[in-house]
Design a protein around this motif. Structure first.
Motif, short mmCIF file in Angstrom:
data_model
loop_
_atom_site.label_atom_id
_atom_site.label_comp_id
_atom_site.label_asym_id
_atom_site.label_seq_id
_atom_site.Cartn_x
_atom_site.Cartn_y
_atom_site.Cartn_z
N THR B 48 0.84 -1.21 0.00
CA THR B 48 0.00 0.00 0.00
C THR B 48 0.87 1.25 0.00
N LEU B 49 1.92 1.24 0.84
CA LEU B 49 2.82 2.39 0.90
C LEU B 49 3.55 2.60 -0.43
N GLN B 50 3.94 1.51 -1.05
CA GLN B 50 4.71 1.62 -2.30
C GLN B 50 3.85 2.07 -3.47
N THR B 51 2.62 1.58 -3.52
CA THR B 51 1.80 1.82 -4.71
C THR B 51 0.79 2.95 -4.54
N GLY B 52 0.41 3.25 -3.31
CA GLY B 52 -0.65 4.22 -3.09
C GLY B 52 -2.04 3.68 -3.40
N LEU B 53 -2.10 2.37 -3.64
CA LEU B 53 -3.39 1.70 -3.86
C LEU B 53 -3.71 0.83 -2.65
N VAL B 54 -4.94 0.92 -2.18
CA VAL B 54 -5.32 0.11 -1.03
C VAL B 54 -5.11 -1.37 -1.34
N THR B 55 -4.33 -2.02 -0.51
CA THR B 55 -4.01 -3.44 -0.67
C THR B 55 -4.23 -4.10 0.69
N LEU B 56 -5.04 -5.12 0.69
CA LEU B 56 -5.46 -5.74 1.95
C LEU B 56 -5.07 -7.21 2.00
N PHE B 57 -4.96 -7.73 3.21
CA PHE B 57 -4.88 -9.18 3.38
C PHE B 57 -6.31 -9.69 3.48
N ARG B 58 -6.71 -10.47 2.50
CA ARG B 58 -8.08 -10.98 2.47
C ARG B 58 -8.13 -12.31 3.21
N ARG B 59 -8.80 -12.28 4.36
CA ARG B 59 -8.84 -13.48 5.18
C ARG B 59 -9.55 -14.63 4.47
N THR B 60 -10.57 -14.30 3.70
CA THR B 60 -11.30 -15.38 3.00
C THR B 60 -10.45 -16.04 1.92
N LEU B 61 -9.53 -15.25 1.33
CA LEU B 61 -8.67 -15.80 0.28
C LEU B 61 -7.36 -16.34 0.85
N GLY B 62 -7.00 -15.86 2.04
CA GLY B 62 -5.73 -16.25 2.64
C GLY B 62 -4.52 -15.64 1.95
N ARG B 63 -4.72 -14.46 1.32
CA ARG B 63 -3.60 -13.82 0.65
C ARG B 63 -3.84 -12.32 0.50
N VAL B 64 -2.77 -11.64 0.13
CA VAL B 64 -2.82 -10.20 -0.12
C VAL B 64 -3.49 -9.95 -1.48
N GLN B 65 -4.32 -8.91 -1.52
CA GLN B 65 -5.00 -8.58 -2.77
C GLN B 65 -5.16 -7.06 -2.89
N VAL B 66 -4.79 -6.54 -4.04
CA VAL B 66 -5.07 -5.14 -4.32
C VAL B 66 -6.58 -4.98 -4.42
N LYS B 67 -7.10 -4.01 -3.67
CA LYS B 67 -8.55 -3.76 -3.75
C LYS B 67 -8.87 -3.26 -5.16
N GLY B 68 -9.73 -3.98 -5.86
CA GLY B 68 -10.05 -3.64 -7.24
C GLY B 68 -9.32 -4.50 -8.25
N GLU B 69 -8.60 -5.52 -7.71
CA GLU B 69 -7.82 -6.40 -8.59
C GLU B 69 -8.67 -7.01 -9.71
N GLU B 70 -9.90 -7.40 -9.36
CA GLU B 70 -10.74 -8.11 -10.33
C GLU B 70 -11.22 -7.20 -11.46
N ASP B 71 -11.62 -5.98 -11.10
CA ASP B 71 -12.28 -5.13 -12.10
C ASP B 71 -11.46 -3.89 -12.49
N GLY B 72 -10.25 -3.76 -11.94
CA GLY B 72 -9.42 -2.62 -12.30
C GLY B 72 -9.89 -1.29 -11.73
N LYS B 73 -10.83 -1.34 -10.83
CA LYS B 73 -11.29 -0.11 -10.18
C LYS B 73 -10.63 -0.03 -8.81
N PHE B 74 -9.59 0.78 -8.74
CA PHE B 74 -8.74 0.80 -7.56
C PHE B 74 -9.22 1.83 -6.54
N VAL B 75 -8.63 1.73 -5.35
CA VAL B 75 -8.94 2.67 -4.28
C VAL B 75 -7.65 3.41 -3.95
N TYR B 76 -7.64 4.70 -4.22
CA TYR B 76 -6.43 5.50 -4.09
C TYR B 76 -6.29 6.07 -2.68
#
Lengths: 117, 117
Positions: B48-76
């Motif tokens: 998140t610090l490096q990219t400025g895009l909200v990036t979360l650890f998704r507990r349901t997926l068990g991994r890190v995911q950029v918010k908006g990864e699926e649809d390209g709609k990011f959270v700045y």
């Protein structure tokens, strides 16, 4: 946005994802400032609903505590909204005193300077 | 209130209280609406610090995911503030699309009707 008005008790919180706890965000009802994030177990949640006073499960103490228990300066709940998957609570509140034990209005006091983009 | 401006990296988050995670509150930078609470592990925080895009650890997926990864709609991310005991992060953000997977601007959609006092 609120789309679903629910009487207290009709929404069952999901405490299972975080070992019996849910995060509770305290937002100032008037300034909209985010003041702190605490945790609630089932007892803290029920007590908050019953009393209208923010009551949290304090992990450091290992027990439920009314916010302001020590100094009698309570935090009044004006509105509660639960999130879409029932595992987080947002409380709009009016505190009688700063919520942060360092004396600040909000616990969020350390700004991280971001690189210019 | 922000009293301490800190360069990224100078504030070490305390990931120990929640099995390697910290809660991350997403608040809309303009409307001040609380949009959701997610979690970050060390990797999500650094990303998140490096990219400025909200990036979360998704507990349901068990991994890190950029918010908006699926649809390209990011959270700045516009601003990050860490709390007094370094175990929670507040992110002021501008999302490109509603953050809630039900299509709502905010995940907080279920209002609990409180008893009149």
């Amino acid at each position: 946005m609120t789309t679903d008005n629910t009487i207290a008790g009709a929404t069952k919180l999901n405490f299972s994802k975080l070992n019996g706890l849910v995060p509770a965000v305290l937002q100032h009802a008037e300034t909209k400032e985010v003041l702190m994030v605490g945790f609630m177990d089932g007892e803290a949640w029920e007590q908050t609903l019953q009393t209208g006073l923010v009551t949290l499960f304090r992990r450091t103490l290992g027990r439920v505590q009314v916010k302001g228990e020590e100094d009698g300066k309570f935090v009044y709940v004006q509105r509660i909204v639960v999130d879409c998957d029932d595992d987080t609570v947002l409380l709009e509140v009016v505190p009688e005193a700063p919520v942060c034990h360092y004396g600040y209005e909000s616990c969020f006091i350390k700004e991280i300077l971001l690189k210019q983009r």
